[in-house]
Design a protein around this motif. Sequence first.
Motif, PDB file in Angstrom:
ATOM      1  N   SER A  33     -15.020   0.268  -0.276  1.00  0.00           N
ATOM      2  CA  SER A  33     -14.945  -0.597   0.908  1.00  0.00           C
ATOM      3  C   SER A  33     -13.967  -0.078   1.957  1.00  0.00           C
ATOM      4  N   LYS A  34     -13.007   0.756   1.555  1.00  0.00           N
ATOM      5  CA  LYS A  34     -12.053   1.241   2.568  1.00  0.00           C
ATOM      6  C   LYS A  34     -12.770   2.056   3.652  1.00  0.00           C
ATOM      7  N   TYR A  35     -13.946   2.608   3.321  1.00  0.00           N
ATOM      8  CA  TYR A  35     -14.671   3.405   4.313  1.00  0.00           C
ATOM      9  C   TYR A  35     -15.447   2.553   5.321  1.00  0.00           C
ATOM     10  N   ALA A  59      -7.773 -19.950   8.254  1.00  0.00           N
ATOM     11  CA  ALA A  59      -6.899 -20.607   7.259  1.00  0.00           C
ATOM     12  C   ALA A  59      -5.585 -19.839   7.145  1.00  0.00           C
ATOM     13  N   ASP A  60      -5.691 -18.529   7.059  1.00  0.00           N
ATOM     14  CA  ASP A  60      -4.494 -17.681   6.943  1.00  0.00           C
ATOM     15  C   ASP A  60      -3.613 -17.859   8.195  1.00  0.00           C
ATOM     16  N   GLN A  61      -4.264 -17.901   9.356  1.00  0.00           N
ATOM     17  CA  GLN A  61      -3.515 -18.100  10.616  1.00  0.00           C
ATOM     18  C   GLN A  61      -2.751 -19.419  10.589  1.00  0.00           C
ATOM     19  N   ALA A  82       6.993  -4.418   6.096  1.00  0.00           N
ATOM     20  CA  ALA A  82       5.898  -3.439   5.981  1.00  0.00           C
ATOM     21  C   ALA A  82       4.624  -4.236   5.795  1.00  0.00           C
ATOM     22  N   GLU A  83       3.528  -3.776   6.383  1.00  0.00           N
ATOM     23  CA  GLU A  83       2.270  -4.512   6.182  1.00  0.00           C
ATOM     24  C   GLU A  83       1.177  -3.571   5.697  1.00  0.00           C
ATOM     25  N   LEU A  84       0.547  -3.947   4.578  1.00  0.00           N
ATOM     26  CA  LEU A  84      -0.539  -3.141   4.012  1.00  0.00           C
ATOM     27  C   LEU A  84      -1.854  -3.542   4.666  1.00  0.00           C
ATOM     28  N   SER A  86      -2.822  -3.694   8.034  1.00  0.00           N
ATOM     29  CA  SER A  86      -2.453  -4.712   9.047  1.00  0.00           C
ATOM     30  C   SER A  86      -3.648  -5.216   9.853  1.00  0.00           C
ATOM     31  N   GLY A  87      -4.728  -4.400   9.932  1.00  0.00           N
ATOM     32  CA  GLY A  87      -5.786  -4.760  10.885  1.00  0.00           C
ATOM     33  C   GLY A  87      -5.173  -4.861  12.268  1.00  0.00           C
ATOM     34  N   ASN A  88      -5.657  -5.800  13.092  1.00  0.00           N
ATOM     35  CA  ASN A  88      -5.149  -5.869  14.469  1.00  0.00           C
ATOM     36  C   ASN A  88      -3.769  -6.520  14.561  1.00  0.00           C
ATOM     37  N   SER A  90      -2.652  -9.507  14.526  1.00  0.00           N
ATOM     38  CA  SER A  90      -2.395 -10.724  15.312  1.00  0.00           C
ATOM     39  C   SER A  90      -1.725 -11.830  14.482  1.00  0.00           C
ATOM     40  N   LYS A  91      -2.053 -11.934  13.180  1.00  0.00           N
ATOM     41  CA  LYS A  91      -1.459 -12.997  12.362  1.00  0.00           C
ATOM     42  C   LYS A  91       0.010 -12.731  12.060  1.00  0.00           C
ATOM     43  N   THR A  92       0.424 -11.483  12.227  1.00  0.00           N
ATOM     44  CA  THR A  92       1.793 -11.098  11.862  1.00  0.00           C
ATOM     45  C   THR A  92       2.797 -11.527  12.929  1.00  0.00           C
ATOM     46  N   GLU A 111      -1.993   1.596   7.806  1.00  0.00           N
ATOM     47  CA  GLU A 111      -3.438   1.447   8.042  1.00  0.00           C
ATOM     48  C   GLU A 111      -4.162   2.748   7.824  1.00  0.00           C
ATOM     49  N   ILE A 112      -5.316   2.650   7.202  1.00  0.00           N
ATOM     50  CA  ILE A 112      -6.191   3.810   7.046  1.00  0.00           C
ATOM     51  C   ILE A 112      -7.005   4.011   8.328  1.00  0.00           C
ATOM     52  N   SER A 113      -7.124   2.943   9.115  1.00  0.00           N
ATOM     53  CA  SER A 113      -7.961   3.008  10.312  1.00  0.00           C
ATOM     54  C   SER A 113      -7.108   3.213  11.560  1.00  0.00           C
ATOM     55  N   GLU A 138      -2.874   5.700   3.440  1.00  0.00           N
ATOM     56  CA  GLU A 138      -3.303   4.779   2.392  1.00  0.00           C
ATOM     57  C   GLU A 138      -2.093   3.896   2.043  1.00  0.00           C
ATOM     58  N   TYR A 139      -2.381   2.723   1.439  1.00  0.00           N
ATOM     59  CA  TYR A 139      -1.323   1.735   1.187  1.00  0.00           C
ATOM     60  C   TYR A 139      -0.057   2.319   0.541  1.00  0.00           C
ATOM     61  N   LEU A 140      -0.235   2.977  -0.627  1.00  0.00           N
ATOM     62  CA  LEU A 140       0.950   3.363  -1.404  1.00  0.00           C
ATOM     63  C   LEU A 140       1.714   4.492  -0.717  1.00  0.00           C
ATOM     64  N   PHE A 160       0.780  -8.608   2.588  1.00  0.00           N
ATOM     65  CA  PHE A 160      -0.577  -8.202   2.180  1.00  0.00           C
ATOM     66  C   PHE A 160      -1.432  -9.445   2.397  1.00  0.00           C
ATOM     67  N   LEU A 161      -1.908  -9.582   3.618  1.00  0.00           N
ATOM     68  CA  LEU A 161      -2.503 -10.834   4.090  1.00  0.00           C
ATOM     69  C   LEU A 161      -4.029 -10.789   3.954  1.00  0.00           C
ATOM     70  N   GLY A 162      -4.640 -11.904   4.353  1.00  0.00           N
ATOM     71  CA  GLY A 162      -6.094 -11.923   4.518  1.00  0.00           C
ATOM     72  C   GLY A 162      -6.902 -11.758   3.237  1.00  0.00           C
ATOM     73  N   SER A 163      -6.243 -11.857   2.079  1.00  0.00           N
ATOM     74  CA  SER A 163      -6.961 -11.702   0.811  1.00  0.00           C
ATOM     75  C   SER A 163      -7.563 -10.313   0.599  1.00  0.00           C
ATOM     76  N   THR A 164      -6.950  -9.281   1.196  1.00  0.00           N
ATOM     77  CA  THR A 164      -7.430  -7.916   0.953  1.00  0.00           C
ATOM     78  C   THR A 164      -7.248  -7.544  -0.524  1.00  0.00           C
ATOM     79  N   ILE A 165      -6.298  -8.192  -1.222  1.00  0.00           N
ATOM     80  CA  ILE A 165      -6.133  -7.962  -2.667  1.00  0.00           C
ATOM     81  C   ILE A 165      -7.452  -8.220  -3.409  1.00  0.00           C
TER      82      ILE A 165
HETATM   83  C1  LIG Z   1      -9.972  -7.016   5.155  1.00  0.00           C
HETATM   84  S1  LIG Z   1      -9.147  -6.129   6.424  1.00  0.00           S
HETATM   85  C2  LIG Z   1      -7.751  -7.229   6.671  1.00  0.00           C
HETATM   86  C3  LIG Z   1      -7.006  -6.989   7.957  1.00  0.00           C
HETATM   87  C4  LIG Z   1      -5.812  -7.938   8.170  1.00  0.00           C
HETATM   88  N1  LIG Z   1      -4.767  -7.708   7.195  1.00  0.00           N
HETATM   89  C5  LIG Z   1      -6.256  -9.385   8.098  1.00  0.00           C
HETATM   90  O1  LIG Z   1      -5.744 -10.089   7.226  1.00  0.00           O
HETATM   91  O2  LIG Z   1      -7.080  -9.792   8.917  1.00  0.00           O
HETATM   92  C6  LIG Z   1      -8.456  -4.783   5.518  1.00  0.00           C
HETATM   93  C7  LIG Z   1      -7.667  -3.777   6.365  1.00  0.00           C
HETATM   94  O3  LIG Z   1      -7.059  -2.831   5.470  1.00  0.00           O
HETATM   95  C8  LIG Z   1      -7.327  -1.503   5.892  1.00  0.00           C
HETATM   96  N2  LIG Z   1      -7.468  -0.695   4.666  1.00  0.00           N
HETATM   97  C9  LIG Z   1      -8.481  -0.752   3.757  1.00  0.00           C
HETATM   98  N3  LIG Z   1      -8.246   0.081   2.729  1.00  0.00           N
HETATM   99  C10 LIG Z   1      -7.053   0.677   2.989  1.00  0.00           C
HETATM  100  C11 LIG Z   1      -6.254   1.627   2.284  1.00  0.00           C
HETATM  101  N4  LIG Z   1      -6.647   2.125   1.105  1.00  0.00           N
HETATM  102  N5  LIG Z   1      -5.070   2.016   2.825  1.00  0.00           N
HETATM  103  C12 LIG Z   1      -4.660   1.506   4.038  1.00  0.00           C
HETATM  104  N6  LIG Z   1      -5.377   0.598   4.745  1.00  0.00           N
HETATM  105  C13 LIG Z   1      -6.551   0.188   4.231  1.00  0.00           C
HETATM  106  C14 LIG Z   1      -8.601  -1.580   6.702  1.00  0.00           C
HETATM  107  O4  LIG Z   1      -8.681  -0.547   7.663  1.00  0.00           O
HETATM  108  C15 LIG Z   1      -8.523  -2.971   7.314  1.00  0.00           C
HETATM  109  O5  LIG Z   1      -7.943  -2.957   8.600  1.00  0.00           O
END
Ligand SMILES: C[S@@+](CC[C@H](N)C(=O)[O-])C[C@H]1O[C@@H](n2cnc3c(N)ncnc32)[C@H](O)[C@@H]1O
Length: 323
Positions: A33-35, A59-61, A82-84, A86-88, A90-92, A111-113, A138-140, A160-165
């Motif tokens: 999914s990171k791609y 909800a997160d906002q 530090a934010e893993l 971060s996306g855009n 805005s919530k931070t 951010e990977i993007s 990448e995150y780590l 580590f917001l937005g349920s990316t975990i």
């Molecule tokens: C689901 S989005 C969440 C964005 C934001 N945190 C939010 O809560 O709206 C996941 C974000 O993590 C980034 N991402 C995904 N895999 C990653 C990785 N392995 N290392 C760094 N960033 C990554 C993506 O580019 C994307 O912006």
Amino acid sequence: MMASRALVLDEVSAFAADIRAGLTKAPQKELASKYLYDELGSRLFDVISLLPEYGLTRADQRLLRRNAREIVDRLPGDIVVAELGSGNGSKTRWILEAFSRRRHTSYFPIEISPTALAMCRRELSDIDSVSIVGFEREYLAGLLEVTARRRPGQHILVLFLGSTIGNFDHPADVTFLQEIRAILNPGDALLLGTDLEKPVDQLIAAYDDSLGVTAAFNLNLLSRVNREFSADFVLGSFRHEARFNSRTSSIEMHLRSDRTQRVTIAKAGFSIVIRAGETIWTETSHKYTLAEVDSLARKTSFRREAQWSDTEWPFAETLLVAV
Ligand SMILES: C[S@@+](CC[C@H](N)C(=O)[O-])C[C@H]1O[C@@H](n2cnc3c(N)ncnc32)[C@H](O)[C@@H]1O
């Protein structure tokens, strides 16, 4: 110049190796999914977060806006943020504004993007007393860069917001948080967003919206592989599918082929056959219970400092402190 070029080539070959491993995997083909997050994917994700069916970001906002002050008050002293992923960003804003009232604060989005990172810098650059240094990593790897910059006496708050975990299949979520914990010191903190269990029809609608934005987000992954690896996926012969896996309590996104076809990924040097009805699995979004969040914290050597949950769209933000 040489170093950054080498890094780009490494990333391209890692991407090619991942595509080959994922698309030749049996019985289930997959793409990580990171791609999903190239320039178009990052912009489509921002649109998803505005969709009426996708209540997660709102909800997160709400939680962050209402509780930023308390979150910051619970973390005294000199904190770097530090934010893993971060996306855009805005919530931070609420968190950073609350810290900046206390003292000058450094913020490190990871951010990977590159597109998301640029949006994040633009979004938050106007906050007084906050300096932003982004890491396109990448995150780590990004978190290691942040810890290398910490000064004596400073603690780190990892967001580590937005349920990316939830994008990590269990038990990869535990392993990932253990890896994060291993980089941190006792007293460092993690603010973890987790989407909670809710009715299946509400979840399906959130990941298969009526405008088709999530379908475009998912299909863009094939389109990205076409663009970057001269592949010949015919987008019109794949359909977006969101399904709930009740065994893992996860929404899974797939791309279903409507015919048997051969696809060549020219620049990665291989081709595959996808049968009619076969899918490529592109994303998992696990839905947690509060008990599971507690167990995740216990297994990864964090103590729960506080937790806030949203009732309109079940979602929790949990402040964890490394023990
Ligand atoms: C689901 S989005 C969440 C964005 C934001 N945190 C939010 O809560 O709206 C996941 C974000 O993590 C980034 N991402 C995904 N895999 C990653 C990785 N392995 N290392 C760094 N960033 C990554 C993506 O580019 C994307 O912006």
